[in-house]
Design an enzyme around this catalytic site. Sequence first.
Site, short mmCIF file in Angstrom:
data_model
loop_
_atom_site.label_atom_id
_atom_site.label_comp_id
_atom_site.label_asym_id
_atom_site.label_seq_id
_atom_site.Cartn_x
_atom_site.Cartn_y
_atom_site.Cartn_z
N SER A 261 4.85 73.96 17.02
CA SER A 261 3.73 74.76 17.51
C SER A 261 2.72 75.02 16.41
O SER A 261 3.07 75.42 15.30
CB SER A 261 4.26 76.09 18.05
OG SER A 261 3.24 76.82 18.68
N GLU B 85 2.06 69.43 26.70
CA GLU B 85 2.55 70.79 26.97
C GLU B 85 1.82 71.81 26.10
O GLU B 85 2.45 72.56 25.34
CB GLU B 85 4.06 70.85 26.72
CG GLU B 85 4.87 69.89 27.56
CD GLU B 85 6.32 69.80 27.10
OE1 GLU B 85 6.72 70.57 26.20
OE2 GLU B 85 7.05 68.94 27.61
N TYR C 183 7.11 86.36 14.45
CA TYR C 183 7.76 85.20 15.05
C TYR C 183 6.85 83.98 15.15
O TYR C 183 7.34 82.85 15.21
CB TYR C 183 8.29 85.56 16.43
CG TYR C 183 9.27 86.70 16.40
CD1 TYR C 183 10.42 86.63 15.61
CD2 TYR C 183 9.07 87.86 17.14
CE1 TYR C 183 11.32 87.67 15.56
CE2 TYR C 183 9.97 88.92 17.10
CZ TYR C 183 11.10 88.82 16.30
OH TYR C 183 11.99 89.86 16.25
N ASP C 184 5.55 84.20 15.18
CA ASP C 184 4.61 83.09 15.33
C ASP C 184 3.81 82.86 14.04
O ASP C 184 2.90 82.04 14.02
CB ASP C 184 3.66 83.37 16.50
CG ASP C 184 2.95 82.12 16.98
OD1 ASP C 184 3.58 81.05 17.02
OD2 ASP C 184 1.76 82.21 17.32
N CYS D 258 9.13 103.88 15.16
CA CYS D 258 9.65 104.59 13.99
C CYS D 258 10.22 103.66 12.92
O CYS D 258 10.85 104.13 11.97
CB CYS D 258 10.71 105.60 14.43
SG CYS D 258 10.04 106.95 15.42
#
Length: 431
Positions: free
Chosen positions: A226, A297, A340-341, A376
Amino acid sequence: MAGQTVIVSGLNPAAILQSTIGGATPAPAAENDHTRKVVPLSRDALQDFMVSIITQKLQDEKQPFYVLDLGEVVSLMDQWNAGLPNIRPFYAVKCNPEPSFLSMLSAMGSNFDCASRAEIEYVLSLGISPDRIVFANPCKPESDIIFAAKVGVNLTTFDSEDEVYKIRKHHPKCELLLRIKPMDDGNARCPMGPKYGALPEEVEPLLRTAQAARLTVSGVSFHIGSGDADSKAYLGAIAAAKGVFETAARFGMSKMTVLDIGGGFTSGHQFTTASAAVRSALEQHFHDEQELTIIAEPGRFFAETAFTLATTIIGKRVRGELREYWINDGLYGSMNCVLYDHATVNATPLACMSNRSNLNCGGSKTFPSTVFGPTCDALDTVLRDYQLPELQVNDWLIFPNMGAYTKAAGSNFNGFNTSAIVTHLAYAYPS
Protein backbone atom coordinates in the site's frame (compact mmCIF):
# COMPACT_ATOMS: atom_id res chain seq x y z
CA MET A 1 -16.98 30.89 -2.79
CA ALA A 2 -16.11 29.28 -6.12
CA GLY A 3 -19.26 27.55 -7.20
CA GLN A 4 -22.24 26.38 -5.21
CA THR A 5 -21.64 24.14 -2.22
CA VAL A 6 -24.52 22.17 -0.78
CA ILE A 7 -25.18 19.59 1.89
CA VAL A 8 -26.61 16.53 0.24
CA SER A 9 -26.91 14.16 3.20
CA GLY A 10 -29.63 11.67 2.40
CA LEU A 11 -29.25 12.13 -1.37
CA ASN A 12 -28.10 9.31 -3.57
CA PRO A 13 -24.69 10.70 -4.60
CA ALA A 14 -25.04 9.06 -7.99
CA ALA A 15 -27.73 11.63 -8.70
CA ILE A 16 -25.12 14.33 -9.24
CA LEU A 17 -23.32 12.53 -12.06
CA GLN A 18 -23.71 14.23 -15.41
CA SER A 19 -21.88 11.79 -17.69
CA THR A 20 -21.20 8.12 -18.17
CA ILE A 21 -17.83 7.22 -16.64
CA GLY A 22 -16.14 3.83 -16.82
CA GLY A 23 -19.08 2.22 -18.55
CA ALA A 24 -21.63 3.00 -15.82
CA THR A 25 -25.05 4.43 -16.55
CA PRO A 26 -25.51 7.54 -14.39
CA ALA A 27 -28.58 8.29 -12.34
CA PRO A 28 -30.66 11.39 -13.17
CA ALA A 29 -28.97 14.75 -12.64
CA ALA A 30 -29.45 16.79 -9.51
CA GLU A 31 -32.65 18.81 -9.36
CA ASN A 32 -32.56 22.13 -11.29
CA ASP A 33 -29.29 21.24 -13.02
CA HIS A 34 -28.99 18.95 -15.98
CA THR A 35 -25.85 20.08 -17.78
CA ARG A 36 -22.95 20.79 -15.44
CA LYS A 37 -20.45 18.30 -14.09
CA VAL A 38 -19.42 18.61 -10.46
CA VAL A 39 -15.86 19.62 -9.60
CA PRO A 40 -13.70 19.43 -6.45
CA LEU A 41 -14.32 22.09 -3.82
CA SER A 42 -11.85 24.94 -3.64
CA ARG A 43 -10.07 25.45 -0.33
CA ASP A 44 -12.26 28.47 0.44
CA ALA A 45 -15.45 26.63 -0.50
CA LEU A 46 -14.53 23.70 1.73
CA GLN A 47 -13.84 26.05 4.63
CA ASP A 48 -17.12 27.90 4.08
CA PHE A 49 -18.95 24.59 3.99
CA MET A 50 -17.39 23.45 7.27
CA VAL A 51 -18.15 26.77 8.93
CA SER A 52 -21.77 26.44 7.84
CA ILE A 53 -21.97 22.99 9.43
CA ILE A 54 -20.50 24.32 12.67
CA THR A 55 -22.44 27.59 12.91
CA GLN A 56 -25.76 26.06 11.87
CA LYS A 57 -25.20 23.50 14.64
CA LEU A 58 -25.64 20.58 12.30
CA GLN A 59 -23.17 18.78 14.58
CA ASP A 60 -24.52 17.89 18.02
CA GLU A 61 -22.26 18.69 20.98
CA LYS A 62 -19.37 19.83 18.74
CA GLN A 63 -18.52 16.28 17.69
CA PRO A 64 -15.89 15.60 15.01
CA PHE A 65 -17.17 15.19 11.47
CA TYR A 66 -15.99 14.40 7.97
CA VAL A 67 -16.70 16.17 4.70
CA LEU A 68 -16.71 13.97 1.60
CA ASP A 69 -16.08 16.01 -1.55
CA LEU A 70 -18.00 14.19 -4.25
CA GLY A 71 -16.44 16.38 -6.93
CA GLU A 72 -13.01 15.15 -5.85
CA VAL A 73 -14.19 11.56 -6.33
CA VAL A 74 -15.32 12.39 -9.88
CA SER A 75 -11.96 14.05 -10.57
CA LEU A 76 -10.06 11.03 -9.26
CA MET A 77 -12.05 8.68 -11.49
CA ASP A 78 -11.22 10.92 -14.44
CA GLN A 79 -7.53 10.67 -13.50
CA TRP A 80 -7.77 6.89 -13.24
CA ASN A 81 -9.46 6.54 -16.63
CA ALA A 82 -6.87 8.81 -18.24
CA GLY A 83 -3.89 6.98 -16.71
CA LEU A 84 -5.13 3.38 -16.83
CA PRO A 85 -7.98 3.45 -19.36
CA ASN A 86 -8.20 -0.30 -19.86
CA ILE A 87 -7.99 -1.32 -16.21
CA ARG A 88 -11.22 -1.64 -14.23
CA PRO A 89 -10.85 -0.56 -10.59
CA PHE A 90 -12.16 -2.89 -7.89
CA TYR A 91 -12.15 -0.45 -4.97
CA ALA A 92 -10.71 -1.94 -1.75
CA VAL A 93 -13.64 -1.61 0.65
CA LYS A 94 -11.41 -1.98 3.72
CA CYS A 95 -9.82 1.40 3.00
CA ASN A 96 -13.00 3.37 3.68
CA PRO A 97 -16.47 1.78 3.56
CA GLU A 98 -18.49 5.03 3.81
CA PRO A 99 -21.75 4.05 2.03
CA SER A 100 -22.22 7.27 0.05
CA PHE A 101 -18.64 7.00 -1.15
CA LEU A 102 -19.16 3.40 -2.29
CA SER A 103 -22.39 4.37 -4.05
CA MET A 104 -20.59 7.17 -5.88
CA LEU A 105 -17.81 4.84 -7.00
CA SER A 106 -20.33 2.24 -8.10
CA ALA A 107 -22.23 4.78 -10.20
CA MET A 108 -18.97 5.69 -11.95
CA GLY A 109 -18.26 2.09 -12.88
CA SER A 110 -16.00 0.87 -10.10
CA ASN A 111 -16.31 -2.69 -8.90
CA PHE A 112 -15.28 -3.82 -5.41
CA ASP A 113 -12.56 -5.78 -3.62
CA CYS A 114 -13.99 -7.39 -0.49
CA ALA A 115 -11.97 -9.31 2.09
CA SER A 116 -14.68 -10.79 4.31
CA ARG A 117 -18.30 -11.88 4.48
CA ALA A 118 -19.17 -8.64 6.27
CA GLU A 119 -17.71 -6.52 3.47
CA ILE A 120 -19.54 -8.58 0.84
CA GLU A 121 -22.81 -8.18 2.73
CA TYR A 122 -22.21 -4.46 3.01
CA VAL A 123 -21.58 -3.99 -0.71
CA LEU A 124 -24.57 -6.16 -1.65
CA SER A 125 -26.78 -4.10 0.69
CA LEU A 126 -26.09 -1.08 -1.53
CA GLY A 127 -27.70 -2.86 -4.46
CA ILE A 128 -24.42 -3.79 -6.13
CA SER A 129 -24.38 -7.07 -8.07
CA PRO A 130 -22.21 -9.94 -6.74
CA ASP A 131 -20.52 -10.27 -10.13
CA ARG A 132 -18.90 -6.89 -9.42
CA ILE A 133 -17.03 -8.27 -6.40
CA VAL A 134 -13.68 -10.03 -6.14
CA PHE A 135 -13.21 -11.87 -2.84
CA ALA A 136 -9.58 -10.77 -2.60
CA ASN A 137 -8.51 -12.54 0.57
CA PRO A 138 -6.19 -15.50 -0.05
CA CYS A 139 -7.06 -17.09 3.32
CA LYS A 140 -10.78 -17.21 4.08
CA PRO A 141 -12.83 -18.93 6.79
CA GLU A 142 -14.85 -21.81 5.39
CA SER A 143 -18.03 -20.08 6.50
CA ASP A 144 -17.16 -17.08 4.33
CA ILE A 145 -16.52 -19.31 1.31
CA ILE A 146 -19.91 -20.96 1.83
CA PHE A 147 -21.53 -17.53 2.00
CA ALA A 148 -19.78 -16.38 -1.19
CA ALA A 149 -21.12 -19.44 -3.00
CA LYS A 150 -24.62 -18.75 -1.70
CA VAL A 151 -24.76 -15.12 -2.86
CA GLY A 152 -22.92 -15.62 -6.16
CA VAL A 153 -19.49 -14.09 -5.57
CA ASN A 154 -17.58 -16.26 -8.01
CA LEU A 155 -14.06 -14.82 -8.17
CA THR A 156 -11.49 -15.15 -5.41
CA THR A 157 -7.76 -15.31 -4.71
CA PHE A 158 -5.63 -18.12 -3.24
CA ASP A 159 -1.97 -18.76 -2.44
CA SER A 160 -1.95 -22.10 -0.59
CA GLU A 161 -2.97 -25.72 -1.10
CA ASP A 162 -5.30 -25.65 1.90
CA GLU A 163 -7.24 -22.79 0.30
CA VAL A 164 -7.68 -24.90 -2.83
CA TYR A 165 -9.15 -27.72 -0.77
CA LYS A 166 -11.57 -25.40 1.06
CA ILE A 167 -12.78 -23.89 -2.20
CA ARG A 168 -13.14 -27.30 -3.87
CA LYS A 169 -15.30 -28.45 -0.95
CA HIS A 170 -17.52 -25.40 -0.57
CA HIS A 171 -17.47 -23.39 -3.82
CA PRO A 172 -16.16 -25.53 -6.71
CA LYS A 173 -17.66 -23.22 -9.36
CA CYS A 174 -15.62 -20.28 -8.12
CA GLU A 175 -12.94 -18.95 -10.46
CA LEU A 176 -9.51 -18.48 -8.89
CA LEU A 177 -6.72 -15.95 -9.15
CA LEU A 178 -3.33 -17.18 -7.98
CA ARG A 179 -1.88 -14.52 -5.69
CA ILE A 180 1.88 -14.27 -6.22
CA LYS A 181 4.40 -12.41 -4.09
CA PRO A 182 6.23 -9.55 -5.81
CA MET A 183 9.93 -9.63 -5.08
CA ASP A 184 10.29 -5.87 -4.56
CA ASP A 185 7.88 -4.10 -2.21
CA GLY A 186 10.47 -2.58 0.12
CA ASN A 187 9.45 1.00 -0.71
CA ALA A 188 5.78 0.56 0.14
CA ARG A 189 4.35 2.61 2.99
CA CYS A 190 2.70 -0.59 4.18
CA PRO A 191 4.51 -3.58 2.63
CA MET A 192 2.70 -6.90 2.42
CA GLY A 193 5.71 -8.71 3.90
CA PRO A 194 5.66 -12.51 4.04
CA LYS A 195 1.93 -12.85 4.80
CA TYR A 196 0.49 -13.15 1.28
CA GLY A 197 1.56 -14.37 -2.12
CA ALA A 198 3.00 -17.57 -3.53
CA LEU A 199 6.78 -17.67 -3.87
CA PRO A 200 8.20 -18.50 -7.33
CA GLU A 201 8.99 -22.09 -6.34
CA GLU A 202 5.40 -22.56 -5.07
CA VAL A 203 3.64 -21.52 -8.28
CA GLU A 204 3.89 -24.81 -10.18
CA PRO A 205 2.76 -27.02 -7.25
CA LEU A 206 -0.20 -24.72 -6.59
CA LEU A 207 -1.28 -24.75 -10.22
CA ARG A 208 -1.01 -28.55 -10.24
CA THR A 209 -3.08 -28.77 -7.07
CA ALA A 210 -5.83 -26.56 -8.51
CA GLN A 211 -5.76 -28.52 -11.76
CA ALA A 212 -6.10 -31.82 -9.91
CA ALA A 213 -9.01 -30.37 -7.94
CA ARG A 214 -10.72 -29.49 -11.25
CA LEU A 215 -10.91 -25.82 -10.31
CA THR A 216 -10.61 -23.01 -12.83
CA VAL A 217 -7.62 -20.74 -12.32
CA SER A 218 -8.64 -17.73 -14.40
CA GLY A 219 -5.59 -15.61 -13.79
CA VAL A 220 -3.02 -14.06 -11.49
CA SER A 221 -3.08 -11.36 -8.83
CA PHE A 222 -0.42 -9.50 -6.90
CA HIS A 223 -0.12 -6.49 -4.59
CA ILE A 224 3.12 -4.52 -4.33
CA GLY A 225 2.14 -2.94 -1.01
CA SER A 226 0.00 0.00 0.00
CA GLY A 227 1.28 3.43 -0.96
CA ASP A 228 4.31 2.13 -2.84
CA ALA A 229 6.63 4.94 -3.91
CA ASP A 230 8.62 2.83 -6.39
CA SER A 231 6.79 2.33 -9.67
CA LYS A 232 9.48 -0.15 -10.75
CA ALA A 233 7.85 -2.69 -8.44
CA TYR A 234 5.03 -3.03 -10.97
CA LEU A 235 7.49 -3.93 -13.72
CA GLY A 236 8.83 -6.98 -11.93
CA ALA A 237 5.41 -8.09 -10.71
CA ILE A 238 3.82 -7.92 -14.17
CA ALA A 239 6.75 -9.84 -15.65
CA ALA A 240 6.34 -12.52 -12.97
CA ALA A 241 2.60 -12.73 -13.67
CA LYS A 242 3.32 -13.37 -17.35
CA GLY A 243 5.52 -16.26 -16.31
CA VAL A 244 2.59 -17.80 -14.40
CA PHE A 245 0.35 -17.44 -17.48
CA GLU A 246 2.96 -19.30 -19.51
CA THR A 247 3.32 -22.04 -16.89
CA ALA A 248 -0.45 -22.61 -16.83
CA ALA A 249 -0.48 -22.88 -20.63
CA ARG A 250 2.37 -25.38 -20.51
CA PHE A 251 0.36 -27.50 -18.06
CA GLY A 252 -2.59 -27.57 -20.45
CA MET A 253 -4.83 -25.60 -18.09
CA SER A 254 -7.68 -23.40 -19.28
CA LYS A 255 -6.43 -20.16 -20.82
CA MET A 256 -5.91 -17.48 -18.19
CA THR A 257 -7.88 -14.32 -18.94
CA VAL A 258 -7.59 -12.13 -15.81
CA LEU A 259 -4.68 -10.10 -14.46
CA ASP A 260 -5.21 -8.34 -11.13
CA ILE A 261 -2.45 -5.77 -10.52
CA GLY A 262 -3.59 -5.02 -6.97
CA GLY A 263 -3.35 -1.64 -5.27
CA GLY A 264 -0.65 0.61 -3.90
CA PHE A 265 -1.65 3.63 -6.00
CA THR A 266 -1.77 7.17 -4.66
CA SER A 267 -3.13 10.18 -6.52
CA GLY A 268 -1.06 12.99 -7.99
CA HIS A 269 2.43 12.76 -9.49
CA GLN A 270 3.03 9.31 -8.04
CA PHE A 271 0.05 7.95 -9.96
CA THR A 272 1.31 9.53 -13.18
CA THR A 273 4.62 7.73 -12.76
CA ALA A 274 3.08 4.43 -11.65
CA SER A 275 0.46 4.33 -14.41
CA ALA A 276 3.13 4.95 -17.04
CA ALA A 277 5.18 2.06 -15.63
CA VAL A 278 2.13 -0.22 -15.63
CA ARG A 279 1.23 0.63 -19.22
CA SER A 280 4.81 0.01 -20.33
CA ALA A 281 5.02 -3.35 -18.55
CA LEU A 282 1.66 -4.50 -19.92
CA GLU A 283 2.71 -3.59 -23.45
CA GLN A 284 5.97 -5.47 -23.01
CA HIS A 285 4.59 -8.65 -21.46
CA PHE A 286 0.88 -8.89 -22.38
CA HIS A 287 0.57 -7.21 -25.78
CA ASP A 288 -0.39 -10.54 -27.35
CA GLU A 289 -3.15 -11.38 -24.83
CA GLN A 290 -6.19 -10.23 -26.80
CA GLU A 291 -8.79 -11.64 -24.41
CA LEU A 292 -7.16 -10.34 -21.24
CA THR A 293 -9.22 -8.53 -18.61
CA ILE A 294 -7.06 -6.34 -16.37
CA ILE A 295 -8.33 -5.22 -12.98
CA ALA A 296 -6.82 -3.42 -9.99
CA GLU A 297 -7.63 -2.96 -6.30
CA PRO A 298 -7.05 0.74 -5.52
CA GLY A 299 -8.04 1.98 -2.08
CA ARG A 300 -6.22 5.11 -0.98
CA PHE A 301 -6.11 6.45 -4.56
CA PHE A 302 -9.84 7.19 -4.39
CA ALA A 303 -10.31 7.68 -0.65
CA GLU A 304 -7.38 9.66 0.73
CA THR A 305 -7.90 13.15 -0.67
CA ALA A 306 -11.71 13.01 -0.88
CA PHE A 307 -12.26 13.25 2.90
CA THR A 308 -11.48 16.09 5.30
CA LEU A 309 -11.81 15.71 9.08
CA ALA A 310 -12.93 18.48 11.44
CA THR A 311 -12.17 18.19 15.17
CA THR A 312 -12.98 20.42 18.14
CA ILE A 313 -10.45 21.66 20.68
CA ILE A 314 -11.76 20.37 24.00
CA GLY A 315 -8.83 21.32 26.25
CA LYS A 316 -5.81 23.61 26.42
CA ARG A 317 -2.68 24.04 28.54
CA VAL A 318 0.05 26.70 28.33
CA ARG A 319 3.63 25.92 29.41
CA GLY A 320 5.78 28.92 28.56
CA GLU A 321 5.90 29.17 24.78
CA LEU A 322 4.46 25.67 24.38
CA ARG A 323 0.75 25.32 23.63
CA GLU A 324 -0.92 21.98 24.33
CA TYR A 325 -4.34 21.21 22.89
CA TRP A 326 -6.71 18.27 23.30
CA ILE A 327 -9.07 17.43 20.44
CA ASN A 328 -12.02 15.04 20.26
CA ASP A 329 -10.46 12.53 17.86
CA GLY A 330 -7.06 10.88 17.98
CA LEU A 331 -4.84 7.85 17.48
CA TYR A 332 -7.46 5.43 18.76
CA GLY A 333 -9.93 6.97 16.32
CA SER A 334 -9.44 8.46 12.87
CA MET A 335 -5.74 9.17 13.41
CA ASN A 336 -4.91 5.49 13.86
CA CYS A 337 -3.48 5.96 10.36
CA VAL A 338 -0.45 7.59 12.02
CA LEU A 339 0.36 4.29 13.74
CA TYR A 340 -0.85 1.66 11.31
CA ASP A 341 -0.68 3.40 7.93
CA HIS A 342 2.51 5.39 8.63
CA ALA A 343 0.64 8.55 7.68
CA THR A 344 1.70 12.13 8.38
CA VAL A 345 -1.22 14.37 9.33
CA ASN A 346 -1.41 18.14 8.98
CA ALA A 347 -3.75 20.53 10.76
CA THR A 348 -5.28 23.87 9.79
CA PRO A 349 -6.88 26.10 12.45
CA LEU A 350 -10.48 27.18 12.15
CA ALA A 351 -11.04 29.73 14.91
CA CYS A 352 -14.83 29.69 14.73
CA MET A 353 -15.24 30.70 18.36
CA SER A 354 -12.27 32.92 19.23
CA ASN A 355 -11.49 34.79 16.00
CA ARG A 356 -14.36 34.72 13.51
CA SER A 357 -13.03 37.72 11.60
CA ASN A 358 -9.81 35.79 10.82
CA LEU A 359 -10.77 32.13 10.83
CA ASN A 360 -7.37 30.82 9.77
CA CYS A 361 -5.54 33.27 12.05
CA GLY A 362 -3.55 34.56 9.08
CA GLY A 363 -0.66 36.76 10.18
CA SER A 364 -1.01 35.70 13.81
CA LYS A 365 1.97 34.66 15.89
CA THR A 366 2.43 30.90 16.01
CA PHE A 367 3.66 28.72 18.86
CA PRO A 368 5.21 25.26 19.06
CA SER A 369 2.19 23.13 19.84
CA THR A 370 1.30 19.60 20.86
CA VAL A 371 -2.05 18.13 19.88
CA PHE A 372 -3.38 15.25 21.99
CA GLY A 373 -6.25 12.92 21.25
CA PRO A 374 -9.08 12.54 23.79
CA THR A 375 -8.16 9.23 25.44
CA CYS A 376 -6.23 8.74 28.67
CA ASP A 377 -3.30 7.05 26.92
CA ALA A 378 -0.19 9.23 26.58
CA LEU A 379 0.48 7.47 23.27
CA ASP A 380 -2.57 9.31 21.94
CA THR A 381 -0.54 12.25 20.63
CA VAL A 382 -1.48 13.47 17.16
CA LEU A 383 1.12 16.22 16.60
CA ARG A 384 4.29 17.37 18.37
CA ASP A 385 6.22 20.64 17.93
CA TYR A 386 3.68 21.76 15.33
CA GLN A 387 3.35 25.48 14.67
CA LEU A 388 -0.16 26.75 15.43
CA PRO A 389 -1.60 30.16 16.30
CA GLU A 390 -3.13 30.86 19.70
CA LEU A 391 -6.37 28.89 19.80
CA GLN A 392 -9.05 28.43 22.41
CA VAL A 393 -11.37 25.68 23.61
CA ASN A 394 -14.24 25.23 21.12
CA ASP A 395 -12.11 26.33 18.16
CA TRP A 396 -11.54 23.69 15.49
CA LEU A 397 -8.63 21.93 13.81
CA ILE A 398 -9.13 20.72 10.25
CA PHE A 399 -7.22 17.71 8.87
CA PRO A 400 -7.17 17.24 5.05
CA ASN A 401 -6.50 13.98 3.21
CA MET A 402 -8.11 11.83 5.89
CA GLY A 403 -9.99 9.27 3.81
CA ALA A 404 -7.63 6.27 3.74
CA TYR A 405 -7.51 3.79 6.63
CA THR A 406 -8.86 6.30 9.17
CA LYS A 407 -12.39 5.88 10.50
CA ALA A 408 -12.49 2.36 9.05
CA ALA A 409 -9.82 1.16 11.50
CA GLY A 410 -10.80 3.31 14.49
CA SER A 411 -11.90 1.92 17.85
CA ASN A 412 -14.20 2.85 20.71
CA PHE A 413 -11.40 2.86 23.29
CA ASN A 414 -12.16 4.89 26.43
CA GLY A 415 -15.73 5.27 25.21
CA PHE A 416 -14.90 7.56 22.28
CA ASN A 417 -16.99 6.12 19.46
CA THR A 418 -15.20 6.47 16.13
CA SER A 419 -18.00 4.75 14.25
CA ALA A 420 -20.40 7.51 15.32
CA ILE A 421 -18.50 10.23 13.43
CA VAL A 422 -20.84 11.72 10.83
CA THR A 423 -19.88 12.30 7.19
CA HIS A 424 -21.38 15.31 5.39
CA LEU A 425 -21.50 15.21 1.61
CA ALA A 426 -20.71 18.21 -0.57
CA TYR A 427 -20.08 19.07 -4.18
CA ALA A 428 -19.48 22.18 -6.25
CA TYR A 429 -20.36 23.25 -9.77
CA PRO A 430 -17.89 25.23 -11.87
CA SER A 431 -18.40 28.98 -11.67
